[in-house]
Write a protein that holds these residues in place. Structure first.
Motif, PDB file in Angstrom:
ATOM      1  N   ARG A 309      -8.532 -23.564 106.492  1.00 45.65           N
ATOM      2  CA  ARG A 309      -8.416 -22.220 107.063  1.00 45.65           C
ATOM      3  C   ARG A 309      -9.520 -21.295 106.551  1.00 45.65           C
ATOM      4  O   ARG A 309     -10.063 -20.477 107.307  1.00 45.65           O
ATOM      5  N   ASP A 310      -9.847 -21.409 105.277  1.00 49.75           N
ATOM      6  CA  ASP A 310     -10.945 -20.597 104.742  1.00 49.75           C
ATOM      7  C   ASP A 310     -12.279 -21.010 105.368  1.00 49.75           C
ATOM      8  O   ASP A 310     -13.166 -20.172 105.557  1.00 49.75           O
ATOM      9  N   GLU A 311     -12.430 -22.296 105.687  1.00 49.96           N
ATOM     10  CA  GLU A 311     -13.649 -22.735 106.348  1.00 49.96           C
ATOM     11  C   GLU A 311     -13.768 -22.118 107.739  1.00 49.96           C
ATOM     12  O   GLU A 311     -14.878 -21.728 108.167  1.00 49.96           O
ATOM     13  N   ALA A 312     -12.648 -21.988 108.445  1.00 49.88           N
ATOM     14  CA  ALA A 312     -12.661 -21.327 109.749  1.00 49.88           C
ATOM     15  C   ALA A 312     -13.031 -19.852 109.611  1.00 49.88           C
ATOM     16  O   ALA A 312     -13.765 -19.298 110.443  1.00 49.88           O
ATOM     17  N   LYS A 313     -12.562 -19.204 108.552  1.00 50.27           N
ATOM     18  CA  LYS A 313     -12.924 -17.796 108.330  1.00 50.27           C
ATOM     19  C   LYS A 313     -14.406 -17.651 108.000  1.00 50.27           C
ATOM     20  O   LYS A 313     -15.046 -16.669 108.389  1.00 50.27           O
ATOM     21  N   LYS A 314     -14.955 -18.629 107.272  1.00 53.72           N
ATOM     22  CA  LYS A 314     -16.389 -18.590 106.978  1.00 53.72           C
ATOM     23  C   LYS A 314     -17.209 -18.670 108.264  1.00 53.72           C
ATOM     24  O   LYS A 314     -18.246 -18.015 108.395  1.00 53.72           O
ATOM     25  N   VAL A 315     -16.745 -19.474 109.209  1.00 54.24           N
ATOM     26  CA  VAL A 315     -17.448 -19.588 110.494  1.00 54.24           C
ATOM     27  C   VAL A 315     -17.417 -18.261 111.230  1.00 54.24           C
ATOM     28  O   VAL A 315     -18.423 -17.825 111.821  1.00 54.24           O
ATOM     29  N   ILE A 316     -16.278 -17.556 111.198  1.00 52.66           N
ATOM     30  CA  ILE A 316     -16.172 -16.268 111.866  1.00 52.66           C
ATOM     31  C   ILE A 316     -17.079 -15.240 111.188  1.00 52.66           C
ATOM     32  O   ILE A 316     -17.775 -14.452 111.854  1.00 52.66           O
ATOM     33  N   VAL A 317     -17.100 -15.222 109.864  1.00 58.47           N
ATOM     34  CA  VAL A 317     -17.960 -14.276 109.141  1.00 58.47           C
ATOM     35  C   VAL A 317     -19.416 -14.521 109.463  1.00 58.47           C
ATOM     36  O   VAL A 317     -20.220 -13.576 109.582  1.00 58.47           O
ATOM     37  N   LYS A 318     -19.794 -15.788 109.624  1.00 55.78           N
ATOM     38  CA  LYS A 318     -21.189 -16.123 109.900  1.00 55.78           C
ATOM     39  C   LYS A 318     -21.652 -15.567 111.243  1.00 55.78           C
ATOM     40  O   LYS A 318     -22.854 -15.399 111.478  1.00 55.78           O
ATOM     41  N   MET A 319     -20.722 -15.247 112.144  1.00 56.42           N
ATOM     42  CA  MET A 319     -21.084 -14.713 113.452  1.00 56.42           C
ATOM     43  C   MET A 319     -21.486 -13.250 113.398  1.00 56.42           C
ATOM     44  O   MET A 319     -22.098 -12.735 114.331  1.00 56.42           O
ATOM     45  N   PHE A 320     -21.151 -12.541 112.316  1.00 56.95           N
ATOM     46  CA  PHE A 320     -21.475 -11.123 112.215  1.00 56.95           C
ATOM     47  C   PHE A 320     -22.941 -10.936 111.809  1.00 56.95           C
ATOM     48  O   PHE A 320     -23.557 -11.825 111.219  1.00 56.95           O
ATOM     49  N   PRO A 321     -23.507  -9.773 112.128  1.00 61.65           N
ATOM     50  CA  PRO A 321     -24.883  -9.502 111.690  1.00 61.65           C
ATOM     51  C   PRO A 321     -24.958  -9.422 110.174  1.00 61.65           C
ATOM     52  O   PRO A 321     -23.981  -9.065 109.497  1.00 61.65           O
ATOM     53  N   GLY A 322     -26.119  -9.755 109.658  1.00 64.88           N
ATOM     54  CA  GLY A 322     -26.341  -9.657 108.226  1.00 64.88           C
ATOM     55  C   GLY A 322     -26.884  -8.290 107.846  1.00 64.88           C
ATOM     56  O   GLY A 322     -27.901  -7.849 108.393  1.00 64.88           O
ATOM     57  N   ILE A 323     -26.195  -7.616 106.946  1.00 64.99           N
ATOM     58  CA  ILE A 323     -26.627  -6.296 106.467  1.00 64.99           C
ATOM     59  C   ILE A 323     -26.945  -6.433 104.984  1.00 64.99           C
ATOM     60  O   ILE A 323     -26.089  -6.863 104.197  1.00 64.99           O
ATOM     61  N   SER A 324     -28.164  -6.085 104.617  1.00 61.84           N
ATOM     62  CA  SER A 324     -28.614  -6.224 103.240  1.00 61.84           C
ATOM     63  C   SER A 324     -29.040  -4.865 102.696  1.00 61.84           C
ATOM     64  O   SER A 324     -29.669  -4.066 103.409  1.00 61.84           O
ATOM     65  N   PHE A 325     -28.683  -4.611 101.453  1.00 61.77           N
ATOM     66  CA  PHE A 325     -29.076  -3.399 100.749  1.00 61.77           C
ATOM     67  C   PHE A 325     -29.951  -3.809  99.562  1.00 61.77           C
ATOM     68  O   PHE A 325     -29.662  -4.802  98.874  1.00 61.77           O
ATOM     69  N   SER A 326     -30.997  -3.025  99.326  1.00 63.38           N
ATOM     70  CA  SER A 326     -31.899  -3.344  98.222  1.00 63.38           C
ATOM     71  C   SER A 326     -32.329  -2.060  97.529  1.00 63.38           C
ATOM     72  O   SER A 326     -32.452  -0.995  98.152  1.00 63.38           O
ATOM     73  N   TYR A 327     -32.524  -2.170  96.248  1.00 63.71           N
ATOM     74  CA  TYR A 327     -33.023  -1.053  95.447  1.00 63.71           C
ATOM     75  C   TYR A 327     -33.747  -1.657  94.248  1.00 63.71           C
ATOM     76  O   TYR A 327     -33.229  -2.565  93.584  1.00 63.71           O
ATOM     77  N   GLY A 328     -34.981  -1.149  93.991  1.00 63.73           N
ATOM     78  CA  GLY A 328     -35.735  -1.725  92.890  1.00 63.73           C
ATOM     79  C   GLY A 328     -36.836  -0.823  92.408  1.00 63.73           C
ATOM     80  O   GLY A 328     -37.190   0.183  93.054  1.00 63.73           O
ATOM     81  N   THR A 329     -37.365  -1.143  91.276  1.00 60.68           N
ATOM     82  CA  THR A 329     -38.498  -0.433  90.686  1.00 60.68           C
ATOM     83  C   THR A 329     -39.669  -1.395  90.582  1.00 60.68           C
ATOM     84  O   THR A 329     -39.496  -2.557  90.181  1.00 60.68           O
ATOM     85  N   LYS A 330     -40.851  -0.920  90.938  1.00 60.69           N
ATOM     86  CA  LYS A 330     -42.029  -1.764  90.986  1.00 60.69           C
ATOM     87  C   LYS A 330     -43.181  -1.087  90.264  1.00 60.69           C
ATOM     88  O   LYS A 330     -43.210   0.144  90.103  1.00 60.69           O
TER      89      LYS A 330
END
Length: 507
Positions: A309-330
């Motif tokens: 069942r968790d594997e089925a939920k992983k498949v559903i989550v994979k269908m959503f867009p990927g949103i990434s947040f980043s913050y850093g010092t360079k």
């Protein structure tokens, strides 16, 4: 210029040497000296870890030694520990990524650029230099992906269920180990009880055989009668040799199960407990429910269903867009950059448009996995319920066979005493004495075999119900504490006490 040429030459040389070394790799077989040394190290480690036997070996101590020292059980314990380690790593995957990067770049010529006023304008004479030949850069940044977090969350839940599955497999291995120890222990009891009698009877039969051969050669009798006599003696000797072989291997098997050296010279004590038929008086429905709730195979199937069942939920989550947040010092030491230190934050959204094509297939496959896991759960439950009734019937039959074999052994023992007394008084032939003594030994062996089978049937019934010795962290406890815990469990089993389910659960 010369400096850069030197670095290039050095890098090329290292690459060529590395590739040449990889191309020349050859298999290296273990030498006999290495094998002997490793075998000695393993033997020394095992001898140091296993406590020696002090006095007769009881059934409780044999089971405790198997729980504490048996190598296959140790493998199951280590598999469970590895599953815990995998879960810890999966939990770390839930955290954001903190990336620390540092780099150095260098070039042998300046990065020069020409200028143009516009797309159709001519190139302005002159060049512009906007970057130094070498620079050192550093980067320390947090990155967190909502899509990766969702997948890591369900992966961690699956790892947690796999930890529980490893625990159930360890319990099942413990059930089989206790069953094997109890069976082998009773065989060793039979070997000690019957060994001396078997050897003395074989010696008596050999003496009678030689006397018959001497009588045959003297031609004082008809040749057919001594031959029949010899045929019966040889048949008795064959059966006695089979009994001796059957009993001789039991000690080695018990030593292997309890992690004792194969040539250990130990004695056993015949337990006083008899076959308890109170297990047969229990309500079969209560036994079914206990097995469904506590059987390792049943629990493993339930955890596998949750993983599906968790594997089925992983498949559903994979269908959503990927949103990434980043913050850093360079930072950089390039002299042409005005602000050599700065912080940077960003949000990025990504979506695999072609993933829409495979989404229905992936979802259908995940649903099939859930359906298959549910069907396996149903099949396992039906199998466990059947195992309860089969184990109950086998135990009833084994108990009946033991009671019958016990009576036959008692009758044959009394007959052997009578025939032996008459043989000493020369009222009966030595052949009859050997034959009756052989029959008595075989009856006694069958009695112990029936008792061993009854003990094994009791162990199978208890294993089906999910009952095992309650010993927490046996590897780190002293052997006397493990023996005491096993003794308490055996006393509970002898009393035929079935633990109550919480909340008074029933069918």
């Amino acid at each position: 210029m010369n400096r850069m040429h030197y670095f290039k030459l050095l890098a090329t040389s290292l690459a060529v040497m590395t590739l040449a070394g990889c191309a020349n790799l050859k298999p290296e077989a273990l030498q006999e000296a290495d094998l002997v040394q490793q075998a000695k190290a393993v033997k020394a480690q095992q001898d140091q870890a296993v406590e020696p036997v002090n006095g007769p070996l009881s059934l409780e101590e044999a089971i405790a030694r198997a729980i504490k020292y048996n190598a296959e059980r140790q493998v199951r314990v280590m598999e469970e520990a590895m599953a815990h380690g995998t879960l810890d790593l999966a939990n770390f995957d839930l955290l954001p990524k903190l990336m620390a990067n540092a780099g150095y770049r260098s070039r042998d010529t300046d990065l020069l650029t020409n200028l143009r006023a516009g797309p159709n304008s001519p190139i302005t004479p002159g060049t512009t230099l906007s970057s130094s030949r070498s620079a050192l850069t550093t980067d320390l940044s947090f990155t967190w992906s909502l899509l990766d977090f969702g997948q890591s969350y369900y992966a961690a839940k699956q790892s947690a269920d796999r930890v529980l599955i490893a625990g159930e497999r360890r319990r099942k291995a413990l059930h089989n180990l206790v069953q094997d120890v109890r069976t082998a222990y009773w065989r060793v009891v039979a070997a000690e009880k019957l060994g001396q009698l078997v050897r003395s009877t074989m010696q008596e039969a050999e003496t009678a055989l030689k006397a018959s051969e001497a009588a045959e050669s003297s031609a004082m009798r008809s040749p057919l009668e001594p031959l029949r006599y010899q045929r019966q003696l040889l048949e008795n000797l064959r059966m006695l040799e089979l009994v001796e072989h059957e009993l001789s291997s039991a000690r080695v098997e018990l030593a292997a199960l309890t992690a004792l050296p194969a040539g250990s010279n130990f004695t056993v004590v015949e337990p006083q407990g008899k076959i308890n038929t109170q297990w047969l008086d229990m309500n079969p429905a209560d036994m079914e429910l206990r097995a469904v709730v506590n059987n390792p195979d049943m629990r493993e199937s339930l955890y596998n269903a949750r993983i599906a069942r968790d594997e089925a939920k992983k498949v559903i989550v994979k269908m959503f867009p990927g949103i990434s947040f980043s913050y850093g010092t360079k930072s950089t030491d390039d002299e042409y950059i005005v602000n050599q230190r700065w912080t940077e934050a960003g949000v990025q959204i990504s979506y695999n448009l072609l993933g829409i094509l495979s989404a229905p297939t992936a979802k259908r496959l995940a649903d099939m996995g859930v359906s298959m896991a549910d069907q396996r759960q149903v099949a396992t439950q039906m199998a466990v319920i059947s195992q309860v009734h089969i184990a109950r019937l086998n135990y009833a039959n084994a108990a009946k066979q033991y009671l019958r074999a016990d009576k036959i052994a008692r009758v044959d023992a009394r007959m052997a005493e009578v025939v032996s007394a008459r043989a000493k008084a020369e009222a009966q032939s030595g052949q009859d004495s050997v034959a009756q003594q052989t029959a008595s030994i075989l009856s006694s062996l069958r009695r112990y075999q029936a008792l061993s089978n009854a003990q094994a049937a009791a162990s199978r019934l208890q294993a089906t119900l999910g009952l095992e010795p309650v010993v927490q962290a046996a590897e780190g406890k002293p052997l006397p504490e493990v023996v005491q815990a096993v003794q308490q469990s055996l006393q509970t089993w002898e009393a035929a006490e079935l633990p109550k389910l919480p909340g008074g659960l029933s069918w």
